[in-house]
Design an enzyme around this catalytic site. Structure first.
Site, PDB file in Angstrom:
ATOM      1  N   ARG A  63       0.829  -1.212   0.000  1.00 22.87           N
ATOM      2  CA  ARG A  63       0.000   0.000   0.000  1.00 22.87           C
ATOM      3  C   ARG A  63       0.864   1.262   0.000  1.00 22.87           C
ATOM      4  NH1 ARG A  63      -2.053   1.943   4.474  1.00 22.87           N
ATOM      5  NH2 ARG A  63      -2.459  -0.049   5.488  1.00 22.87           N
ATOM      6  N   TYR A 117     -16.961  14.448 -16.948  1.00 26.97           N
ATOM      7  CA  TYR A 117     -17.377  13.052 -16.825  1.00 26.97           C
ATOM      8  C   TYR A 117     -18.446  12.958 -15.720  1.00 26.97           C
ATOM      9  CZ  TYR A 117     -17.047   8.198 -15.302  1.00 26.97           C
ATOM     10  OH  TYR A 117     -17.342   6.924 -14.913  1.00 26.97           O
ATOM     11  N   ASP A 182      -8.419  17.043 -16.806  1.00 24.99           N
ATOM     12  CA  ASP A 182      -8.653  15.631 -17.083  1.00 24.99           C
ATOM     13  C   ASP A 182      -8.282  15.410 -18.548  1.00 24.99           C
ATOM     14  OD1 ASP A 182      -9.749  13.141 -17.770  1.00 24.99           O
ATOM     15  OD2 ASP A 182     -11.300  13.288 -16.229  1.00 24.99           O
ATOM     16  N   LYS A 207      -8.916   3.838 -19.662  1.00 22.20           N
ATOM     17  CA  LYS A 207      -9.357   4.136 -21.027  1.00 22.20           C
ATOM     18  C   LYS A 207      -8.181   3.977 -22.010  1.00 22.20           C
ATOM     19  CE  LYS A 207     -13.092   5.128 -18.721  1.00 22.20           C
ATOM     20  NZ  LYS A 207     -13.407   6.481 -18.297  1.00 22.20           N
TER      21      LYS A 207
HETATM   22  C1  LIG Z   1     -13.934   7.111 -17.115  1.00 24.74           C
HETATM   23  C2  LIG Z   1     -13.546   8.493 -16.810  1.00 24.74           C
HETATM   24  C3  LIG Z   1     -13.198   8.875 -15.516  1.00 24.74           C
HETATM   25  C4  LIG Z   1     -13.283   7.922 -14.341  1.00 24.74           C
HETATM   26  O1  LIG Z   1     -12.340   6.914 -14.446  1.00 24.74           O
HETATM   27  P1  LIG Z   1     -12.549   5.422 -13.827  1.00 24.74           P
HETATM   28  O2  LIG Z   1     -11.276   4.736 -14.184  1.00 24.74           O
HETATM   29  O3  LIG Z   1     -13.764   4.837 -14.479  1.00 24.74           O
HETATM   30  O4  LIG Z   1     -12.755   5.595 -12.369  1.00 24.74           O
HETATM   31  C5  LIG Z   1     -12.784  10.174 -15.305  1.00 24.74           C
HETATM   32  N1  LIG Z   1     -12.726  11.072 -16.307  1.00 24.74           N
HETATM   33  C6  LIG Z   1     -13.065  10.734 -17.579  1.00 24.74           C
HETATM   34  C7  LIG Z   1     -12.987  11.763 -18.650  1.00 24.74           C
HETATM   35  C8  LIG Z   1     -13.480   9.438 -17.879  1.00 24.74           C
HETATM   36  O5  LIG Z   1     -13.839   9.117 -19.121  1.00 24.74           O
END
Ligand SMILES: *Cc1c(COP(=O)(O)O)cnc(C)c1O
Length: 387
Positions: A63, A117, A182, A207
């Site tokens: 951790r 998001y 982001d 992603k």
């Molecule tokens: C999917 C997504 C998130 C969240 O990510 P997770 O890995 O699903 O927790 C945050 N920002 C954007 C733009 C996303 O597409």
């Protein structure tokens, strides 16, 4: 200095030759041998307060630190051009850590540029982590700043309408308040926000970075000071990235530039085809001139990416189309090797307040590596079966 494709292939692998291995080693240990209490305790103290172990120092407990995870973080730092990166179990865990660090720093107010998001919008709207939010549109940031504003948060391209915003203008509007971008949709292949003045770059590594739809993770690329605070939060809350997904995400980095470019090339073709389809009311894709009024593609972003959205005439039709696709998959998530389609208002952006929810006539598509003709044909047959 190596080119970006070369960096993507080699990033975070600098120590492998010295270890006598070629592929990334997967170290699954949850705990590490201790020589004695004093040196173990010293290492524990160092990492619990956000430091990283020196070479040869015990890592104590997974951790706190893990070499496979740390290599992925080094890889992301190379690609985003950051001093450090701190990874988490998911993108949402990464965002939660950034928010908790801001709250702990005594600045709980967040100015957030919509759209975001759905999960990010939700955590801010609920205030569940102790933040207080003011949602704004681009241009509204300066007026929303308060003495206790700890963060300005934005996405570009935004999920799900692909709206672009000018990061440099946003940073100047934020007037010294740290800006978090982001960068999930753009990836460092197309856009590097830290070079434009952002303090933090967040990815849902689930992603594009992983790119194969089989590993979850989140990562924040930032300076050393923020990294210390984020590691402290991670050590306490335990929302860490574990070695196996870290290995997969790191492996994904090597092919990230070629995937992003190939998917982007297909996305452009799909966007053009959809724009000329009579049942499609509107296509939202940064590569179409009307979707980039500020001329950010080619300047801020080296390309428009592989995410697109489109609108049809009614919400009923939009909801029916994803059930009719044959080759692509009706599913949330994005950025993988295969094409996915989903209805943001009903799914990913379901928790968003009515006033800010995406149009119910909109569908979002993540373009994969299939032949673009097959993607166009599948979309066309699904649209024509419904509209
Ligand atoms: C999917 C997504 C998130 C969240 O990510 P997770 O890995 O699903 O927790 C945050 N920002 C954007 C733009 C996303 O597409």
């Amino acid at each position: 200095m190596l080119g970006w494709d070369s960096r993507a292939v080699h990033a975070g692998r600098e120590d492998l030759a010295g270890l006598g291995v070629h592929a990334i080693p997967l170290d699954m240990s949850t705990t590490a041998p201790l020589a004695d209490v004093a040196t173990g305790g010293e290492a524990y103290e160092l990492m619990a307060t956000g430091g990283v172990p020196a070479p040869g120092q015990t890592t104590v407990y997974q951790r706190l630190w893990n070499p496979t995870v740390a290599r992925f973080e080094d890889g992301v730092s190379t690609l985003e051009g950051s001093a450090a990166s701190v990874s988490f179990a998911t993108g949402m865990a990464a965002l939660a850590a950034v928010l908790l660090a801001a709250v702990a720093g005594g600045k709980p107010h967040v100015v957030a540029v919509r759209p975001l998001y759905g999960g990010s919008d939700h955590v801010l709207a609920t205030g569940l982590l102790g933040t207080r939010v003011t949602f704004v549109h681009p241009g509204g940031v300066r007026a929303a700043l308060r003495p206790d504003t700890g963060l300005v948060i934005a996405e570009t391209p935004a999920n799900p309408d692909l709206r672009l915003l000018d990061i440099k203008s946003l940073v100047s509007e934020a007037d010294g308040v740290p800006v978090m971008i982001d960068n999930t949709f753009a990836t460092p292949v197309l856009q590097r926000p830290l070079e434009l003045g952002a303090a933090l770059v967040l990815h849902s590594a689930t992603k594009f970075l992983g790119g194969h739809g089989d590993a979850m993770g989140g990562v924040v690329a930032t300076d050393t000071e923020w990294a210390v605070r984020l590691r402290q939060v991670r050590a306490i809350t335990g929302g860490l990235l574990t070695p196996w997904p870290a290995y997969l995400l790191h492996r994904g980095l090597a092919t990230l530039p070629v995937r992003v470019r190939a998917q982007q090339e297909s996305a452009h073709k799909v966007a053009v085809a959809l724009a000329s389809h009579e049942a499609v009311a509107r296509v939202l894709y940064p590569g179409l001139a009307e979707c980039d009024p500020l001329g950010l593609v080619g300047t801020q972003m080296s390309g428009p990416g592989s995410m697109l959205s489109f609108e049809v005439d009614t919400a009923e039709h939009a909801e029916a189309i994803p059930s009719r696709v044959r080759m692509m998959t009706h599913a949330v998530s994005l950025g993988g090797v295969d094409t996915l389609i989903q209805h943001p208002a009903g799914l990913t952006h379901r928790p968003v307040a009515a006033a800010a929810k995406p149009h119910a006539t909109m569908l979002r598509v993540s373009i994969g590596l299939e032949d673009p003709e097959d993607i166009v044909a599948d979309l066309a047959q699904a649209i024509e079966a419904v509209c």
